[in-house]
Design a protein around this motif. Structure first.
Motif, short mmCIF file in Angstrom:
data_model
loop_
_atom_site.label_atom_id
_atom_site.label_comp_id
_atom_site.label_asym_id
_atom_site.label_seq_id
_atom_site.Cartn_x
_atom_site.Cartn_y
_atom_site.Cartn_z
N MET A 1 0.85 -1.20 0.00
CA MET A 1 0.00 0.00 0.00
C MET A 1 0.88 1.25 0.00
O MET A 1 1.94 1.28 0.60
N ASP A 2 0.42 2.29 -0.71
CA ASP A 2 1.19 3.52 -0.85
C ASP A 2 1.34 4.26 0.48
O ASP A 2 0.38 4.80 1.02
N LYS A 3 2.58 4.28 0.99
CA LYS A 3 2.91 5.04 2.20
C LYS A 3 4.08 5.99 1.94
O LYS A 3 4.76 6.43 2.88
N VAL A 4 4.31 6.32 0.65
CA VAL A 4 5.48 7.09 0.26
C VAL A 4 5.55 8.43 0.98
O VAL A 4 6.63 8.89 1.39
N MET A 26 -0.89 3.56 -5.85
CA MET A 26 -0.87 5.03 -5.93
C MET A 26 -1.75 5.52 -7.07
O MET A 26 -2.51 6.49 -6.93
N LEU A 27 -1.66 4.85 -8.24
CA LEU A 27 -2.46 5.26 -9.40
C LEU A 27 -3.95 5.16 -9.11
O LEU A 27 -4.71 6.10 -9.35
N GLU A 28 -4.38 4.02 -8.58
CA GLU A 28 -5.80 3.79 -8.37
C GLU A 28 -6.37 4.69 -7.29
O GLU A 28 -7.56 5.06 -7.35
N ARG A 29 -5.55 5.09 -6.33
CA ARG A 29 -6.05 5.94 -5.24
C ARG A 29 -5.82 7.43 -5.49
O ARG A 29 -6.38 8.26 -4.78
N LYS A 176 -9.04 12.43 -2.74
CA LYS A 176 -7.90 11.68 -2.20
C LYS A 176 -8.13 11.30 -0.73
O LYS A 176 -7.72 10.23 -0.30
N ARG A 177 -8.81 12.17 0.00
CA ARG A 177 -9.12 11.83 1.40
C ARG A 177 -10.04 10.62 1.46
O ARG A 177 -9.90 9.78 2.35
N THR A 178 -10.98 10.53 0.52
CA THR A 178 -11.88 9.36 0.51
C THR A 178 -11.12 8.08 0.18
O THR A 178 -11.60 6.98 0.48
N GLN A 179 -9.93 8.22 -0.43
CA GLN A 179 -9.10 7.06 -0.76
C GLN A 179 -8.12 6.71 0.35
O GLN A 179 -7.27 5.83 0.19
N GLY A 180 -8.23 7.42 1.48
CA GLY A 180 -7.43 7.08 2.65
C GLY A 180 -6.17 7.91 2.83
O GLY A 180 -5.40 7.65 3.77
N TYR A 181 -5.93 8.90 1.99
CA TYR A 181 -4.76 9.76 2.16
C TYR A 181 -5.05 10.83 3.20
O TYR A 181 -6.13 11.43 3.23
N SER A 182 -4.05 11.09 4.04
CA SER A 182 -4.19 12.13 5.07
C SER A 182 -3.84 13.49 4.48
O SER A 182 -3.21 13.59 3.42
N ASP A 183 -4.22 14.56 5.19
CA ASP A 183 -3.85 15.90 4.75
C ASP A 183 -2.33 16.06 4.69
O ASP A 183 -1.81 16.75 3.81
N PHE A 184 -1.63 15.41 5.61
CA PHE A 184 -0.16 15.49 5.60
C PHE A 184 0.39 14.84 4.34
O PHE A 184 1.28 15.41 3.67
N GLU A 185 -0.10 13.66 3.97
CA GLU A 185 0.38 12.99 2.76
C GLU A 185 0.07 13.82 1.51
O GLU A 185 0.91 13.93 0.61
N ILE A 186 -1.12 14.40 1.46
CA ILE A 186 -1.50 15.23 0.31
C ILE A 186 -0.57 16.42 0.18
O ILE A 186 -0.10 16.75 -0.91
N ALA A 187 -0.27 17.08 1.31
CA ALA A 187 0.62 18.24 1.29
C ALA A 187 2.04 17.84 0.91
O ALA A 187 2.73 18.56 0.16
N GLN A 188 2.49 16.69 1.41
CA GLN A 188 3.84 16.22 1.09
C GLN A 188 3.99 15.95 -0.40
O GLN A 188 4.99 16.34 -1.02
N LYS A 189 3.00 15.29 -0.99
CA LYS A 189 3.09 14.99 -2.42
C LYS A 189 3.02 16.26 -3.25
O LYS A 189 3.73 16.41 -4.24
N ARG A 190 2.15 17.20 -2.84
CA ARG A 190 2.05 18.47 -3.56
C ARG A 190 3.39 19.18 -3.58
O ARG A 190 3.83 19.70 -4.60
N GLU A 191 4.10 19.18 -2.44
CA GLU A 191 5.41 19.83 -2.36
C GLU A 191 6.44 19.10 -3.21
O GLU A 191 7.27 19.72 -3.89
#
Length: 234
Positions: A1-4, A26-29, A176-191
């Motif tokens: 599972m994507d935990k990058v 990662m693609l599917e989520r 993305k939140r509905t797919q289980g990603y946290s706000d921290f993960e979303i912000a990290q990937k955006r950066e």
């Protein structure tokens, strides 16, 4: 599972070993209607090109699209090109497991020589090519296609209206939140993707296609800030 992106990032985004291992998840989520777009892409190819067609997937990653296409028509000559060795290693394992006949090539897609192709696929890939190089790269794709050849690609897009663009981004993050990603993960990937992924508007993508000679240019799927385009060489 994507935990990058559960840990603080230390570098810009790249398709390395850590990403390759979880890339399918990662693609599917991360991409709305990913499976549906993949199926649509393959069905459009089957509708438009003949038996024994030569198809190449640029930035093929773990070969999901090529494997789906192989299942629909086993007569196609399929080639996947990617510059990430880790991605191709997983692709090769999947191809072997399915008993498919798909060639793989490790190469820089902007430098590889292509010719006499009936279909070129580039899903979520052009956005990673620098804008100064993108138009010339799409011209190379046009030149590599046979008459009536297809170029099918999917992209993240932006909107000219800044308010609408912000709304679309917010809706995407909610997805993305509905797919289980946290706000921290979303912000990290955006950066991590800052200045690496540079999207165009839908109109800019179509203008780029028209400028190199494509005649039929259509958006065949769109959800929020994601779109899939089909271009045909006249």
């Amino acid at each position: 599972m994507d935990k990058v992106f559960t840990k603080p990032i230390t570098k810009q985004f790249e398709f390395d070993e850590d990403v390759a291992i979880v890339f399918d998840d990662m693609l599917e989520r991360s991409i709305p209607f990913y499976k549906e777009v993949l199926e649509l892409t393959c069905k459009m190819i089957c509708l438009h090109v003949k038996e024994g067609a030569h198809v190449v997937d640029l930035g093929c990653s773990t070969a999901n699209t090529l494997l789906a296409l192989h299942k629909m028509n086993k007569s196609y000559h399929l080639l996947g090109i990617d510059n990430a060795e880790a991605m191709l290693r997983i692709a090769a394992q999947k191809i072997h497991a399915y008993g498919a006949t798909i060639a793989l090539q490790e190469a820089d897609i902007t430098q590889v020589h292509l010719q006499n192709k009936d279909v070129i696929i580039a899903n979520y890939m052009l956005q990673f090519i620098r804008p100064l190089q993108r138009g010339d790269f799409v011209r190379k794709i046009y030149d590599a296609l046979n008459p009536d050849g297809l170029f099918i690609f999917s992209e993240k897009i932006v909107f000219d209206d800044k308010v609408l663009n912000k709304e679309m981004i917010d809706l995407y993050y909610a997805f993305k939140r509905t797919q289980g990603y946290s706000d921290f993960e979303i912000a990290q990937k955006r950066e991590a993707l800052e200045n690496v992924l540079i999207p165009y508007t839908e109109e800019e993508n179509k203008a780029m296609l028209k400028s190199v000679g494509f005649t039929t240019i259509e958006t065949i799927f769109k959800w929020g800030n994601f779109a899939t385009f089909l271009a045909k060489k006249g």
